[in-house]
Motif scaffolding. Structure first.
Motif, PDB file in Angstrom:
ATOM      1  N   ALA A  21       0.808  -1.213   0.000  1.00 49.90           N
ATOM      2  CA  ALA A  21       0.000   0.000   0.000  1.00 49.90           C
ATOM      3  C   ALA A  21       0.837   1.258   0.000  1.00 49.90           C
ATOM      4  N   SER A  22       2.084   1.189   0.441  1.00 49.64           N
ATOM      5  CA  SER A  22       2.935   2.377   0.482  1.00 49.64           C
ATOM      6  C   SER A  22       3.360   2.839  -0.902  1.00 49.64           C
ATOM      7  N   GLU A  23       3.171   2.014  -1.923  1.00 53.82           N
ATOM      8  CA  GLU A  23       3.578   2.377  -3.271  1.00 53.82           C
ATOM      9  C   GLU A  23       2.436   2.943  -4.102  1.00 53.82           C
ATOM     10  N   ASN A  24       1.303   3.254  -3.474  1.00 48.32           N
ATOM     11  CA  ASN A  24       0.167   3.780  -4.226  1.00 48.32           C
ATOM     12  C   ASN A  24       0.465   5.122  -4.854  1.00 48.32           C
ATOM     13  N   ALA A  25       1.446   5.846  -4.314  1.00 50.11           N
ATOM     14  CA  ALA A  25       1.796   7.143  -4.893  1.00 50.11           C
ATOM     15  C   ALA A  25       2.350   7.005  -6.299  1.00 50.11           C
ATOM     16  N   GLY A  26       2.805   5.817  -6.695  1.00 51.42           N
ATOM     17  CA  GLY A  26       3.337   5.618  -8.030  1.00 51.42           C
ATOM     18  C   GLY A  26       2.273   5.499  -9.097  1.00 51.42           C
ATOM     19  N   ILE A  27       0.988   5.400  -8.729  1.00 56.35           N
ATOM     20  CA  ILE A  27      -0.097   5.276  -9.695  1.00 56.35           C
ATOM     21  C   ILE A  27      -0.437   6.652 -10.246  1.00 56.35           C
ATOM     22  N   VAL A  28      -0.422   6.783 -11.569  1.00 58.76           N
ATOM     23  CA  VAL A  28      -0.778   8.042 -12.214  1.00 58.76           C
ATOM     24  C   VAL A  28      -2.273   8.076 -12.513  1.00 58.76           C
ATOM     25  N   ILE A  29      -2.788   7.077 -13.232  1.00 61.10           N
ATOM     26  CA  ILE A  29      -4.204   6.971 -13.584  1.00 61.10           C
ATOM     27  C   ILE A  29      -4.596   5.498 -13.476  1.00 61.10           C
ATOM     28  N   SER A  30      -5.808   5.232 -13.012  1.00 57.69           N
ATOM     29  CA  SER A  30      -6.331   3.871 -12.957  1.00 57.69           C
ATOM     30  C   SER A  30      -7.825   3.916 -13.221  1.00 57.69           C
ATOM     31  N   ALA A  31      -8.364   2.879 -13.909  1.00 62.11           N
ATOM     32  CA  ALA A  31      -9.793   2.864 -14.235  1.00 62.11           C
ATOM     33  C   ALA A  31     -10.198   1.467 -14.678  1.00 62.11           C
ATOM     34  N   PHE A  32     -11.413   1.047 -14.256  1.00 59.06           N
ATOM     35  CA  PHE A  32     -12.026  -0.162 -14.788  1.00 59.06           C
ATOM     36  C   PHE A  32     -12.624   0.140 -16.160  1.00 59.06           C
ATOM     37  N   ASP A  33     -12.878  -0.928 -16.952  1.00 61.46           N
ATOM     38  CA  ASP A  33     -13.506  -0.723 -18.247  1.00 61.46           C
ATOM     39  C   ASP A  33     -14.998  -0.423 -18.059  1.00 61.46           C
ATOM     40  N   GLU A  34     -15.670  -0.076 -19.164  1.00 56.21           N
ATOM     41  CA  GLU A  34     -17.060   0.368 -19.104  1.00 56.21           C
ATOM     42  C   GLU A  34     -18.057  -0.774 -19.145  1.00 56.21           C
ATOM     43  N   SER A  35     -17.636  -2.018 -19.191  1.00 55.38           N
ATOM     44  CA  SER A  35     -18.562  -3.142 -19.237  1.00 55.38           C
ATOM     45  C   SER A  35     -19.234  -3.347 -17.887  1.00 55.38           C
ATOM     46  N   THR A  36     -20.354  -4.069 -17.882  1.00 54.21           N
ATOM     47  CA  THR A  36     -21.092  -4.318 -16.644  1.00 54.21           C
ATOM     48  C   THR A  36     -20.414  -5.349 -15.754  1.00 54.21           C
ATOM     49  N   THR A  37     -19.445  -6.061 -16.287  1.00 56.33           N
ATOM     50  CA  THR A  37     -18.726  -7.059 -15.490  1.00 56.33           C
ATOM     51  C   THR A  37     -17.332  -6.605 -15.087  1.00 56.33           C
ATOM     52  N   ALA A  38     -16.877  -5.461 -15.597  1.00 59.82           N
ATOM     53  CA  ALA A  38     -15.553  -4.911 -15.249  1.00 59.82           C
ATOM     54  C   ALA A  38     -14.469  -5.972 -15.409  1.00 59.82           C
ATOM     55  N   ASP A  39     -14.281  -6.402 -16.659  1.00 59.06           N
ATOM     56  CA  ASP A  39     -13.343  -7.499 -16.927  1.00 59.06           C
ATOM     57  C   ASP A  39     -11.893  -7.051 -16.928  1.00 59.06           C
ATOM     58  N   HIS A  40     -11.631  -5.778 -17.151  1.00 55.42           N
ATOM     59  CA  HIS A  40     -10.256  -5.305 -17.251  1.00 55.42           C
ATOM     60  C   HIS A  40     -10.059  -4.074 -16.373  1.00 55.42           C
ATOM     61  N   PHE A  41      -8.824  -3.900 -15.952  1.00 55.94           N
ATOM     62  CA  PHE A  41      -8.432  -2.772 -15.114  1.00 55.94           C
ATOM     63  C   PHE A  41      -7.146  -2.190 -15.683  1.00 55.94           C
ATOM     64  N   ALA A  42      -7.196  -0.912 -16.058  1.00 49.20           N
ATOM     65  CA  ALA A  42      -6.034  -0.239 -16.648  1.00 49.20           C
ATOM     66  C   ALA A  42      -5.302   0.545 -15.569  1.00 49.20           C
ATOM     67  N   LEU A  43      -3.982   0.503 -15.660  1.00 46.94           N
ATOM     68  CA  LEU A  43      -3.137   1.139 -14.643  1.00 46.94           C
ATOM     69  C   LEU A  43      -1.952   1.786 -15.339  1.00 46.94           C
ATOM     70  N   ILE A  44      -1.748   3.069 -15.081  1.00 45.78           N
ATOM     71  CA  ILE A  44      -0.611   3.816 -15.643  1.00 45.78           C
ATOM     72  C   ILE A  44       0.306   4.193 -14.491  1.00 45.78           C
ATOM     73  N   THR A  45       1.574   3.819 -14.614  1.00 41.70           N
ATOM     74  CA  THR A  45       2.565   4.094 -13.579  1.00 41.70           C
ATOM     75  C   THR A  45       3.789   4.744 -14.209  1.00 41.70           C
ATOM     76  N   HIS A  46       4.681   5.224 -13.356  1.00 43.32           N
ATOM     77  CA  HIS A  46       5.927   5.829 -13.806  1.00 43.32           C
ATOM     78  C   HIS A  46       6.957   4.735 -14.090  1.00 43.32           C
ATOM     79  N   ALA A  47       7.580   4.805 -15.258  1.00 44.44           N
ATOM     80  CA  ALA A  47       8.735   3.962 -15.565  1.00 44.44           C
ATOM     81  C   ALA A  47       9.995   4.814 -15.393  1.00 44.44           C
ATOM     82  N   VAL A  48      11.095   4.371 -15.986  1.00 46.67           N
ATOM     83  CA  VAL A  48      12.351   5.087 -15.805  1.00 46.67           C
ATOM     84  C   VAL A  48      12.274   6.485 -16.410  1.00 46.67           C
TER      85      VAL A  48
END
Length: 667
Positions: A21-48
């Motif tokens: 949980a201490s690394e949550n600051a590394g998340i830039v954007i996160s979102a589930f897809d628009e489907s009713t079952t939420a099959d995918h989760f997108a996550l954008i983080t910082h690389a080098v």
């Protein structure tokens, strides 16, 4: 409706992954897809040096897609949607070939990525690559993008305060108009795709057929962060930055009501909201990792026809507390809350459930949570007890870790001999003992080597003291001894001993020590170095030598560590923050160089040419000669001295003769 604590059900589709949980600051954007079952989760983080997009399969918990942006390119927004796939990119299957031949297009799930450069990249999950790019209309970074259900049109807004309607299939601009206010950075398309809501500090509702303003809403003290339409498009909810209220607005175009219907309140600031597609239910995720759910968010009692007599009653009805609160606590400590990253309504349990993502940016965990009981009544407090998740390779609470503890021999320091400085101090002088002189046999016995060495201690001690008084120097420990001390410090967690090792700054000693260090101590050493680097940036010149040595020497091993990017995410952010100041310093240095050069030119312009030439001449010239040349120079000097003596004698004789002649003339 009391407090219900759910225990773990092994039959559910919960996916446990390692996270911190201490690394949550590394998340830039996160979102589930628009489907009713939420099959995918997108996550954008910082690389080098760029942003990294990872798409998780919610049901399996694995990464289905991984994409890294171009060098130094940053992703500013993310939105889910669908694109028409005619099989143009991949026609290697029979179905794709038939689609391409018949012209039938199917919809494939895609993600629109708004870039800092002003372009929009369309990433396809089925192709695993960028298949379209929308460019040429925006000159600044994209703040938000939405698209229609069939993937034919899209709407974007940027920091240049322009809204652009796109033809996604052709990749061209259809229409462009200017926003009614500044700093508009959020868009939301209604379900019937006839209205578009834009938000900055105010919310504006646009009619897409005429591109005219239908309604305006004001009520947030700060910039609006998210928007969400109800399934009937009659209600709009919004939340703002650093605000614990979720405002509910009347989005119907048949009336002119611009006041908020009600305000949904929480104890802490809201970071994410979602509107159910089946019923008028709203959820909100707070910054401390809790979720609040309102079963009927748009319902209000007497908000339109209120009089002065029942104003107090109206104010009570204007704010609504959450009907259900979802919280996850740790099984190790009940007072520790495991934060929830994102949540979304799903169709499980007749739409009375939400999908939550918890953990960190490395590998989050997903779970479906039901917030009603068996009779369908909403549960006010839903508390889930889950094991704390870490980024360690072995979980301390697992059965494998327990077996490892029982079979592994504990580290015991009782039998360890630690050598210190006092062990190398010369012993005091000792005198050899002999027996009486009367015993002739004992007198003739030769001294042993030990006795001779003891007798030499006096001389050695005296000589060592003289050397110490003459020159006091601190000997640098050898690489082997430093490596042993470093391993001991990392193994026992001795912070003082580790600090003593990090005081050494010689590159050769550091490289030799790191090269001999066992691989199991590399990650702990890197974590300690990064922690010290973040706590005290002034130590960067010393700590970066160690960090650079570890990264260069053990690159092959570090590439095999699966979650290394997550471990080093905070280090990347610290480096980016420090490097962000360098361009300004370089620009300042260039200006100072120009000013200094102008000052020098002006000062030298007042000096005439002779003084300038004289100033440019060296004061002393040293010429180094060989031994043969020195001998020749000495001979020349001696000959010159003889010539000078002879010339001086001749001058004296000439002076004497001249004086005599002058005296004779006087007589």
């Amino acid at each position: 409706m009391g407090k219900v604590t759910h225990k773990r059900n092994t039959d559910t589709s919960t996916v446990e992954t390692s996270a911190n949980a201490s690394e949550n600051a590394g998340i830039v954007i996160s979102a589930f897809d628009e489907s009713t079952t939420a099959d995918h989760f997108a996550l954008i983080t910082h690389a080098v040096d760029r942003h990294r997009l990872r798409i998780f399969n919610v049901r399996s918990g694995t990464v289905s897609n991984d994409y890294s942006a171009q060098e130094k390119e940053k992703i500013t927004c993310l939105s889910w949607g669908y694109l028409k796939d005619t099989g143009d990119l991949q026609a290697n299957t029979v179905q794709a070939f038939k689609k391409k031949k018949s012209g039938i297009a199917s919809l494939s799930k895609a993600i629109a990525l708004g870039m800092q450069s002003g372009s929009i990249a369309m990433y396809s999950l089925s192709h695993g690559a960028i298949i379209k790019e929308l460019t040429g209309s925006h000159t600044s970074s994209i703040t938000d993008f939405v698209m229609t259900k069939d993937g034919s049109r899209g709407y974007s807004v940027a920091e240049d305060n322009l809204i652009v309607e796109w033809d996604i299939e052709e990749g061209k601009e259809i229409f462009k108009w200017k926003t009614d206010a500044k700093n508009v950075h959020k868009l939301k398309l209604s379900h019937d795709e006839k209205k578009l809501a834009t938000a900055g500090h105010t919310i504006t509702l646009w009619d897409l057929s005429t591109h005219s303003v239908v309604k305006k809403f004001t009520g947030h003290a700060s910039a609006v962060k998210e928007l969400a339409f109800s399934s009937q498009d009659d209600v709009l909810v919004s939340n703002a930055e650093d605000d614990r209220y979720v405002n509910v607005w009347d989005a119907q175009t048949t009336n002119t009501n611009s006041n908020n219907l009600t305000a949904l309140t929480l104890e802490t600031n809201v970071t994410h909201i979602d509107f159910s597609n089946n019923e008028p239910s709203v959820l909100a995720v707070t910054d401390d990792g809790l979720v609040g759910i309102w079963e009927n968010a748009s319902f209000t009692t007497t908000t339109t026809a209120a009089t002065a007599g029942n104003r107090r009653k109206m104010m009570r009805s204007m704010t609504k507390e959450a009907d259900a609160n979802v919280k996850i606590i740790s099984t190790a400590a009940e007072d520790t809350v495991i934060p929830i990253l994102a949540a979304k309504f799903v169709s499980d349990n007749s739409g009375k459930s939400i999908m939550i993502a918890r953990g960190s940016s490395v590998k989050p965990s997903f779970e479906v949570v039901k917030y009603v009981d068996e009779q369908g009544a909403i549960i006010h407090d839903v508390t889930l007890s889950r094991q704390p998740i870490t980024n360690y390779l072995i979980d301390t609470s697992s059965i494998a870790a327990t077996n490892l503890k029982t079979t592994r021999k504990a580290y015991d320091e009782s039998a360890v001999t630690v050598v210190g400085n006092t062990d190398f101090v010369s012993k005091g002088p000792t005198m050899a003992t002999y027996k009486d002189d009367d015993d002739e046999e004992e007198e003739n016995v030769e001294l042993s080597i030990e006795q001779k060495l003891q007798s030499l201690d006096v001389a050695d001690t005296t000589q060592s003291k003289k050397k110490q008084n003459k020159k006091k120097t601190v000997d640098t420990p050898s690489a082997g001894s430093l490596q042993t001390v470093l391993v001991q410090a990392l193994h026992s967690g001795d912070a003082a001993l580790l600090e003593a090792c990090l005081q050494h700054t010689k590159i050769d000693v550091i490289n030799s020590t790191v090269r001999r260090l066992p691989t199991e101590y590399l990650i702990p050493l890197m974590m300690d170095l990064i922690t010290k680097f973040q706590e005290k940036p002034s130590r960067a010149p010393v700590l970066l030598i160690w960090i650079k040595s570890v990264l260069l020497i053990h690159t092959a091993y570090l590439m095999t560590v699966p979650d290394l990017v997550g471990k080093l995410s905070n280090f990347y952010q610290a480096l980016d923050t420090r490097l962000g100041v360098f361009p300004k310093l370089l620009a300042l240095r260039g200006r100072l160089d120009i000013v200094q050069s102008q000052v020098n030119v002006k000062s030298y312009s007042n000096i005439n040419d002779k003084q300038l030439k004289r100033a440019q001449l060296p004061e002393n010239v040293y010429v180094e000669l060989d031994s043969d040349d020195e001998a020749d120079v000495e001979e020349d000097l001696s000959m010159d001295e003889d010539d000078e003596d002879m010339s001086s004698d001749e001058d004296m004789d000439q002076d004497i003769s001249d004086s005599e002649e002058s005296s004779e003339e006087d007589l």
